[in-house]
Design a protein around this motif. Structure first.
Motif, PDB file in Angstrom:
ATOM      1  N   ASP A   1      31.573  40.746  46.278  1.00  0.00           N
ATOM      2  CA  ASP A   1      32.762  41.433  46.812  1.00  0.00           C
ATOM      3  C   ASP A   1      33.252  42.557  45.914  1.00  0.00           C
ATOM      4  N   ASP A   2      32.329  43.431  45.508  1.00  0.00           N
ATOM      5  CA  ASP A   2      32.667  44.587  44.674  1.00  0.00           C
ATOM      6  C   ASP A   2      33.419  44.197  43.402  1.00  0.00           C
ATOM      7  N   GLY A   3      32.987  43.111  42.778  1.00  0.00           N
ATOM      8  CA  GLY A   3      33.566  42.704  41.502  1.00  0.00           C
ATOM      9  C   GLY A   3      34.846  41.901  41.625  1.00  0.00           C
ATOM     10  N   LYS A   4      35.175  41.414  42.794  1.00  0.00           N
ATOM     11  CA  LYS A   4      36.417  40.649  42.991  1.00  0.00           C
ATOM     12  C   LYS A   4      36.179  39.144  43.068  1.00  0.00           C
ATOM     13  N   THR A   5      34.916  38.724  43.188  1.00  0.00           N
ATOM     14  CA  THR A   5      34.600  37.299  43.320  1.00  0.00           C
ATOM     15  C   THR A   5      33.481  36.928  42.360  1.00  0.00           C
ATOM     16  N   LEU A   6      33.661  35.800  41.682  1.00  0.00           N
ATOM     17  CA  LEU A   6      32.645  35.262  40.780  1.00  0.00           C
ATOM     18  C   LEU A   6      32.254  33.889  41.302  1.00  0.00           C
ATOM     19  N   ILE A   7      30.958  33.652  41.418  1.00  0.00           N
ATOM     20  CA  ILE A   7      30.471  32.360  41.895  1.00  0.00           C
ATOM     21  C   ILE A   7      29.613  31.738  40.791  1.00  0.00           C
ATOM     22  N   VAL A   8      29.910  30.492  40.477  1.00  0.00           N
ATOM     23  CA  VAL A   8      29.109  29.734  39.522  1.00  0.00           C
ATOM     24  C   VAL A   8      28.550  28.528  40.276  1.00  0.00           C
ATOM     25  N   GLN A   9      27.235  28.414  40.294  1.00  0.00           N
ATOM     26  CA  GLN A   9      26.563  27.300  40.966  1.00  0.00           C
ATOM     27  C   GLN A   9      25.640  26.644  39.949  1.00  0.00           C
ATOM     28  N   THR A  10      26.113  25.540  39.338  1.00  0.00           N
ATOM     29  CA  THR A  10      25.268  24.859  38.356  1.00  0.00           C
ATOM     30  C   THR A  10      24.140  24.140  39.080  1.00  0.00           C
ATOM     31  N   LYS A  11      23.136  23.783  38.325  1.00  0.00           N
ATOM     32  CA  LYS A  11      21.977  23.100  38.896  1.00  0.00           C
ATOM     33  C   LYS A  11      22.291  21.608  39.054  1.00  0.00           C
ATOM     34  N   PRO A  12      21.614  20.950  40.015  1.00  0.00           N
ATOM     35  CA  PRO A  12      21.814  19.504  40.176  1.00  0.00           C
ATOM     36  C   PRO A  12      21.226  18.733  38.996  1.00  0.00           C
ATOM     37  N   LEU A  36      27.049  25.151  30.771  1.00  0.00           N
ATOM     38  CA  LEU A  36      27.529  26.102  29.769  1.00  0.00           C
ATOM     39  C   LEU A  36      28.044  27.380  30.421  1.00  0.00           C
ATOM     40  N   ALA A  37      27.510  27.709  31.597  1.00  0.00           N
ATOM     41  CA  ALA A  37      28.001  28.885  32.328  1.00  0.00           C
ATOM     42  C   ALA A  37      29.451  28.682  32.739  1.00  0.00           C
ATOM     43  N   LEU A  38      29.796  27.460  33.135  1.00  0.00           N
ATOM     44  CA  LEU A  38      31.204  27.166  33.461  1.00  0.00           C
ATOM     45  C   LEU A  38      32.085  27.391  32.243  1.00  0.00           C
ATOM     46  N   PRO A  88      37.617  42.224  35.239  1.00  0.00           N
ATOM     47  CA  PRO A  88      37.406  41.014  34.435  1.00  0.00           C
ATOM     48  C   PRO A  88      36.345  40.093  35.043  1.00  0.00           C
ATOM     49  N   ILE A  89      36.286  40.037  36.361  1.00  0.00           N
ATOM     50  CA  ILE A  89      35.269  39.228  37.034  1.00  0.00           C
ATOM     51  C   ILE A  89      33.877  39.772  36.707  1.00  0.00           C
ATOM     52  N   GLU A  90      33.711  41.100  36.776  1.00  0.00           N
ATOM     53  CA  GLU A  90      32.415  41.706  36.464  1.00  0.00           C
ATOM     54  C   GLU A  90      32.050  41.490  35.001  1.00  0.00           C
ATOM     55  N   GLN A  91      33.039  41.586  34.111  1.00  0.00           N
ATOM     56  CA  GLN A  91      32.780  41.352  32.691  1.00  0.00           C
ATOM     57  C   GLN A  91      32.347  39.908  32.452  1.00  0.00           C
ATOM     58  N   ALA A  92      33.019  38.969  33.111  1.00  0.00           N
ATOM     59  CA  ALA A  92      32.646  37.559  32.965  1.00  0.00           C
ATOM     60  C   ALA A  92      31.251  37.323  33.534  1.00  0.00           C
ATOM     61  N   GLY A  93      30.960  37.940  34.675  1.00  0.00           N
ATOM     62  CA  GLY A  93      29.632  37.798  35.269  1.00  0.00           C
ATOM     63  C   GLY A  93      28.550  38.292  34.339  1.00  0.00           C
ATOM     64  N   ASP A 122      23.730  15.991  43.719  1.00  0.00           N
ATOM     65  CA  ASP A 122      22.509  16.529  44.318  1.00  0.00           C
ATOM     66  C   ASP A 122      22.482  18.053  44.384  1.00  0.00           C
ATOM     67  N   SER A 123      23.657  18.698  44.262  1.00  0.00           N
ATOM     68  CA  SER A 123      23.686  20.162  44.353  1.00  0.00           C
ATOM     69  C   SER A 123      24.387  20.827  43.165  1.00  0.00           C
ATOM     70  N   GLY A 124      25.023  20.072  42.308  1.00  0.00           N
ATOM     71  CA  GLY A 124      25.709  20.619  41.141  1.00  0.00           C
ATOM     72  C   GLY A 124      27.140  21.030  41.464  1.00  0.00           C
ATOM     73  N   ALA A 125      27.738  21.700  40.519  1.00  0.00           N
ATOM     74  CA  ALA A 125      29.111  22.182  40.699  1.00  0.00           C
ATOM     75  C   ALA A 125      29.059  23.571  41.323  1.00  0.00           C
ATOM     76  N   ASN A 126      29.999  23.839  42.218  1.00  0.00           N
ATOM     77  CA  ASN A 126      30.116  25.143  42.844  1.00  0.00           C
ATOM     78  C   ASN A 126      31.548  25.600  42.624  1.00  0.00           C
ATOM     79  N   LEU A 127      31.704  26.691  41.867  1.00  0.00           N
ATOM     80  CA  LEU A 127      33.026  27.247  41.556  1.00  0.00           C
ATOM     81  C   LEU A 127      33.082  28.667  42.072  1.00  0.00           C
TER      82      LEU A 127
END
Length: 181
Positions: free
Chosen positions: A104-115, A126-128, A52-57, A171-176
Motif C-alpha cells: 500500500d505505497d509504504g502504509k502497510t507492513l506485513i509480517v508472516q512468520t514461518k510455521p 526475530l522479524a517480529l 517509518p513502515i518502509e524503513q522498518a520493512g 500450522d501457519s505461524g504468526a501473521n501481523l
C-alpha cells in the motif's frame, strides 16, 4: 538653442529613467524568495524520505534480523573467547523469504512468520522483534501478540499513528499487519 529644445532633451531622460526600488523592498523580496525555496526543498525532502513502515520493512527484511542477532552473539562470544558459528546465507535468505513485506505505497507492513514445522527454532520470529523495535510498538501490544493462541482468532490494537491486527496458528505461524493511519 531654444527653450523648447532644452525641454525636449530632458523628456527622453525622464521617460528612460528607472524608478529605484527601496533597499527594504529588495531585502523583503529576497527573504520571501528564500522562504519559498526553503519550503519547496523541505517538501521535496519529506516526500522523498521513506515512511517509518518502509524503513522498518527495509531493516527487518530477509535475514537482517538474524544477522543482527548473530552479530550480538559474535560480540558476546569474542568477549568470552568462544567462536560463534556462521550460518549458510542462502538457507537463511530462503527461510526469511516473504516474512516481511511492505504494501500500500509504504502504509502497510506485513509480517508472516514461518510455521513451527518449517522453523522449529522460531528464527523468523526475530522479524517480529525487529519490527517492534523499528516502529516502537508498546510492550502492552507485543505481550498481547506473544500470548495469542490459535483459538483467539484475529486480534487488534492501536498506538500513536498505527493500527495492528494479528493472528497465530502453529500450522501457519504468526501473521501481523501494521497500518500507518
Amino acid at each position: 538653442m531654444s527653450e523648447n529644445q532644452a525641454s525636449d532633451d530632458s523628456v527622453p531622460e525622464a521617460a528612460g529613467a528607472r524608478r529605484r526600488i527601496p533597499g527594504r523592498t529588495v531585502v523583503a523580496i529576497g527573504a520571501a524568495a528564500a522562504i519559498l525555496i526553503g519550503a519547496v526543498v523541505t517538501t521535496i525532502v519529506i516526500a522523498a524520505r521513506p515512511s517509518p513502515i518502509e524503513q522498518a520493512g527495509e531493516s527487518c527484511a530477509a535475514s537482517k534480523p538474524l544477522d543482527a542477532f548473530l552479530a550480538d552473539v559474535r560480540a558476546t562470544a569474542s568477549a568470552t573467547h568462544q567462536p560463534a558459528e556462521t550460518a549458510d546465507s542462502d538457507a537463511l535468505d530462503e527461510l526469511f523469504e516473504g516474512v516481511v513485506s511492505v504494501e500500500d505505497d509504504g502504509k502497510t507492513l506485513i509480517v508472516q512468520t514461518k510455521p513451527e514445522d518449517d522453523d522449529p527454532l522460531g528464527i523468523t520470529g526475530l522479524a517480529l522483534d525487529c519490527v517492534y523495535e523499528q516502529l516502537d510498538v508498546p510492550t502492552r501490544i507485543t505481550e498481547r501478540i506473544a500470548a495469542t493462541r490459535s483459538l483467539d482468532g484475529r486480534q487488534e490494537a492501536e498506538w500513536e499513528d498505527y493500527s495492528a491486527s494479528w493472528s497465530y496458528h502453529p500450522d501457519s505461524g504468526a501473521n501481523l499487519i501494521i497500518a500507518q493511519d
